[in-house]
Design an enzyme around this catalytic site. Structure first.
Site, mmCIF file in Angstrom:
data_model
loop_
_atom_site.group_PDB
_atom_site.id
_atom_site.type_symbol
_atom_site.label_atom_id
_atom_site.label_comp_id
_atom_site.label_asym_id
_atom_site.label_seq_id
_atom_site.Cartn_x
_atom_site.Cartn_y
_atom_site.Cartn_z
ATOM 1 N N GLU A 1 0.872 -1.287 -0.143
ATOM 2 C CA GLU A 1 -0.061 -0.176 -0.041
ATOM 3 C C GLU A 1 0.953 1.212 0.158
ATOM 4 O O GLU A 1 1.727 1.261 0.834
ATOM 5 C CB GLU A 1 -0.837 0.134 1.430
ATOM 6 C CG GLU A 1 -2.150 0.510 1.021
ATOM 7 C CD GLU A 1 -2.947 -0.452 0.061
ATOM 8 O OE1 GLU A 1 -2.988 0.141 -1.110
ATOM 9 O OE2 GLU A 1 -3.655 -1.189 0.459
ATOM 10 N N ASP B 1 2.924 2.181 -4.933
ATOM 11 C CA ASP B 1 2.857 2.273 -6.161
ATOM 12 C C ASP B 1 3.447 3.525 -6.888
ATOM 13 O O ASP B 1 4.265 3.411 -7.737
ATOM 14 C CB ASP B 1 1.295 1.749 -6.832
ATOM 15 C CG ASP B 1 0.551 2.867 -6.566
ATOM 16 O OD1 ASP B 1 0.795 3.678 -5.672
ATOM 17 O OD2 ASP B 1 -0.637 2.876 -7.130
ATOM 18 N N GLY C 1 -12.986 2.916 -1.155
ATOM 19 C CA GLY C 1 -11.367 2.669 -1.353
ATOM 20 C C GLY C 1 -11.383 1.380 -2.235
ATOM 21 O O GLY C 1 -10.490 0.543 -2.089
ATOM 22 N N SER D 1 -11.977 1.462 -5.544
ATOM 23 C CA SER D 1 -11.701 1.876 -7.014
ATOM 24 C C SER D 1 -12.884 1.795 -7.945
ATOM 25 O O SER D 1 -12.682 1.516 -8.927
ATOM 26 C CB SER D 1 -10.363 1.068 -7.539
ATOM 27 O OG SER D 1 -9.282 1.173 -6.752
ATOM 28 N N SER D 2 -13.788 2.587 -7.414
ATOM 29 C CA SER D 2 -14.922 2.790 -8.264
ATOM 30 C C SER D 2 -14.638 3.932 -9.357
ATOM 31 O O SER D 2 -14.972 3.624 -10.363
ATOM 32 C CB SER D 2 -16.338 3.504 -7.388
ATOM 33 O OG SER D 2 -15.723 4.432 -6.970
ATOM 34 N N SER D 3 -13.652 4.699 -9.050
ATOM 35 C CA SER D 3 -13.177 5.787 -10.017
ATOM 36 C C SER D 3 -12.325 4.905 -11.082
ATOM 37 O O SER D 3 -12.428 5.435 -12.325
ATOM 38 C CB SER D 3 -12.571 6.973 -9.414
ATOM 39 O OG SER D 3 -11.271 6.513 -8.761
ATOM 40 N N GLU E 1 -7.245 10.388 -14.076
ATOM 41 C CA GLU E 1 -7.603 10.571 -12.840
ATOM 42 C C GLU E 1 -6.603 11.985 -12.338
ATOM 43 O O GLU E 1 -7.105 12.810 -11.484
ATOM 44 C CB GLU E 1 -6.900 9.385 -11.935
ATOM 45 C CG GLU E 1 -7.021 9.561 -10.422
ATOM 46 C CD GLU E 1 -8.284 9.184 -9.889
ATOM 47 O OE1 GLU E 1 -9.196 8.480 -10.531
ATOM 48 O OE2 GLU E 1 -8.902 9.554 -8.789
ATOM 49 N N ASP F 1 -4.632 0.993 -9.181
ATOM 50 C CA ASP F 1 -6.036 0.502 -9.409
ATOM 51 C C ASP F 1 -6.435 0.520 -10.633
ATOM 52 O O ASP F 1 -7.281 -0.604 -11.172
ATOM 53 C CB ASP F 1 -6.893 2.000 -8.594
ATOM 54 C CG ASP F 1 -6.380 1.860 -7.299
ATOM 55 O OD1 ASP F 1 -5.887 1.236 -6.659
ATOM 56 O OD2 ASP F 1 -6.761 3.190 -6.897
HETATM 57 C C1 GLA Z 1 -5.223 4.550 -3.996
HETATM 58 C C2 GLA Z 1 -4.388 5.143 -5.318
HETATM 59 C C3 GLA Z 1 -3.480 4.111 -5.668
HETATM 60 C C4 GLA Z 1 -2.718 3.852 -4.415
HETATM 61 C C5 GLA Z 1 -3.410 3.583 -3.250
HETATM 62 C C6 GLA Z 1 -2.665 3.158 -2.010
HETATM 63 O O1 GLA Z 1 -6.090 3.700 -4.110
HETATM 64 O O2 GLA Z 1 -5.280 5.307 -6.430
HETATM 65 O O3 GLA Z 1 -2.778 4.390 -6.736
HETATM 66 O O4 GLA Z 1 -1.438 4.455 -4.476
HETATM 67 O O5 GLA Z 1 -4.354 4.589 -3.016
HETATM 68 O O6 GLA Z 1 -1.944 1.927 -2.178
#
Ligand code: GLA
Length: 386
Positions: free
Chosen positions: A33, A36, A125, A127-129, A161, A173
């Site tokens: 986490e 990335d 959290g 990742s709907s977007s 994004e 994501d």
């Molecule tokens: C969000 C971001 C990802 C990543 C996570 C944390 O989901 O969109 O790119 O940085 O937070 O790991």
């Protein structure tokens, strides 16, 4: 909604049948986490829920955006599609994707009628977007015959994004949404974008997602973390001029030069990143060796580090994780995604799932006043045409 219901909603909205339907999933990250955008490793999987997009060419110079979840139609002429609407407008995600195609030289001669619907819980959290960006990129790629590969489509989504939602996110994501595979997690090197699909068929264990229902809103705080990591890199460059990313450093190298980071916050952020990259590499190794117990311990350590050094958890996520750790049959539990609310991910033995939901749900309610939600994750495929 079923696909048939969506098709009917499309005809109700636009008076004609759609030309095509596409789908792209949300994701849950098992470990890795906030690594990335630091060039590190992540280990997410695509979920079976996500965003659907129905589309038809409309013979005009306008694009109509409708969402089943929102009442208004957003009409944008093709010559204005590269200009973001007010911050927070949902159509910005799609317009951001159109814009990336245009920046790559694609010319849209004709407009579209578009209807979207998603079943990823919003603001959780998951990742709907990214699902919305990737489904749009996948649809336009198919409609325009541009032939971009899935990795390129993920990059398009990430840029959308950045430029239209102003979150300077990493690639995880969008990559998971584009490249996911049923019953596999993606071990991705976010620097080179090389990846390996690792099976996650766990014997007698389920991946359980627990929703705090304390909505996370990624924005300023997320971008602050990105900046704090950049500051750490800049300060480390005084002793390591060629350093590009925090993730390039092993734990031992970091320990040797960390004194160069004079900003105490940047130091904590960097310590998380270096440790988390190592935990992710180790976790994948243990998973492949069938040592799920150690995988779980690394998940717990990841949460600790996100709480203490990265400071992205907060009371709601901490309560869910800490209550989960108390239950027999929980292999590991941690926050997943950006943090600041949203969800945790836990590995739970089948026979402990009912107790888990009951006890964690009850304690969470007592401590926070909120009702948590629990989903058994089904790991699904990446973006597809239906
Ligand atoms: C969000 C971001 C990802 C990543 C996570 C944390 O989901 O969109 O790119 O940085 O937070 O790991």
């Amino acid at each position: 909604m079923t696909v048939q219901e969506l098709q009917k909603a499309f005809v109700d909205a636009y008076g004609k049948k759609e030309d095509a339907i596409y789908f792209s999933p949300g994701r849950v990250n098992l470990i890795g986490e906030h690594t990335d955008y630091n060039g590190g490793y992540v280990f997410p999987c695509a979920l079976s829920f996500g965003t659907y997009l129905l589309i038809r060419k409309n013979g005009t110079k306008e694009v109509n955006f409708r969402s089943v979840n929102e009442p208004e139609v957003i009409k944008v002429s093709l010559d204005k599609i590269t200009e973001p609407l007010a911050k927070g407008t949902w159509a910005n995600y799609l317009m951001g994707v159109f814009t990336q195609f245009i920046k790559r030289g694609v010319e849209f001669k004709e407009g579209y009628d578009i209807l979207i619907w998603g079943n990823v819980p919003l603001g959780a959290g998951l990742s709907s977007s990214a699902a919305l960006e990737v489904v749009t990129a996948f649809a336009l790629n198919d409609q325009m015959g541009t032939g971009y590969d899935r990795t390129e489509l993920a990059k398009i989504g990430q840029k959308a994004e950045h430029e239209f939602a102003y979150v300077m996110c990493g690639i995880m994501d969008q990559f998971a949404s584009a490249q996911g595979k049923k019953d596999h997690a993606i071990f991705l090197n976010c620097d080179t974008l090389e990846f390996e699909l690792v099976p996650v068929k766990l014997n007698g264990i389920k991946v359980v997602i627990s929703n705090t229902h304390s909505p996370h809103k990624l924005g300023d705080e997320y971008n602050d973390r990105v900046r704090e990591c950049q500051l750490a890199v800049e300060q480390l460059r005084t002793v390591r001029p060629n350093l590009n990313n925090l993730a390039e450093l092993t734990q031992a190298e970091f320990d040797e030069i960390k004194g160069a980071i004079t900003d105490p916050i940047a130091l904590k952020r960097a310590r998380h990143v270096v440790g988390e990259v190592q935990r992710t590499v180790d976790a994948v190794k243990y998973l492949k060796a069938g040592d799920i117990e150690t995988f779980g311990k690394l998940m717990n350590a990841s949460h600790d580090s996100l709480r203490d050094d990265y400071e992205v958890t907060g009371k709601f996520l901490d309560t869910l994780a800490e209550e989960a750790w108390k239950i027999d049959g929980v292999i590991g539990s941690r926050m997943t995604g950006g943090g600041f609310g949203g969800c945790t991910v836990s590995l739970v033995k089948n026979e402990a799932i009912d107790t888990f939901k009951e006890k964690v749900g009850k304690a969470y309610k007592e401590k926070t006043g909120l009702e948590a939600d629990f989903y058994i994750a089904e790991i699904g495929d990446g973006a597809k045409k239906i």
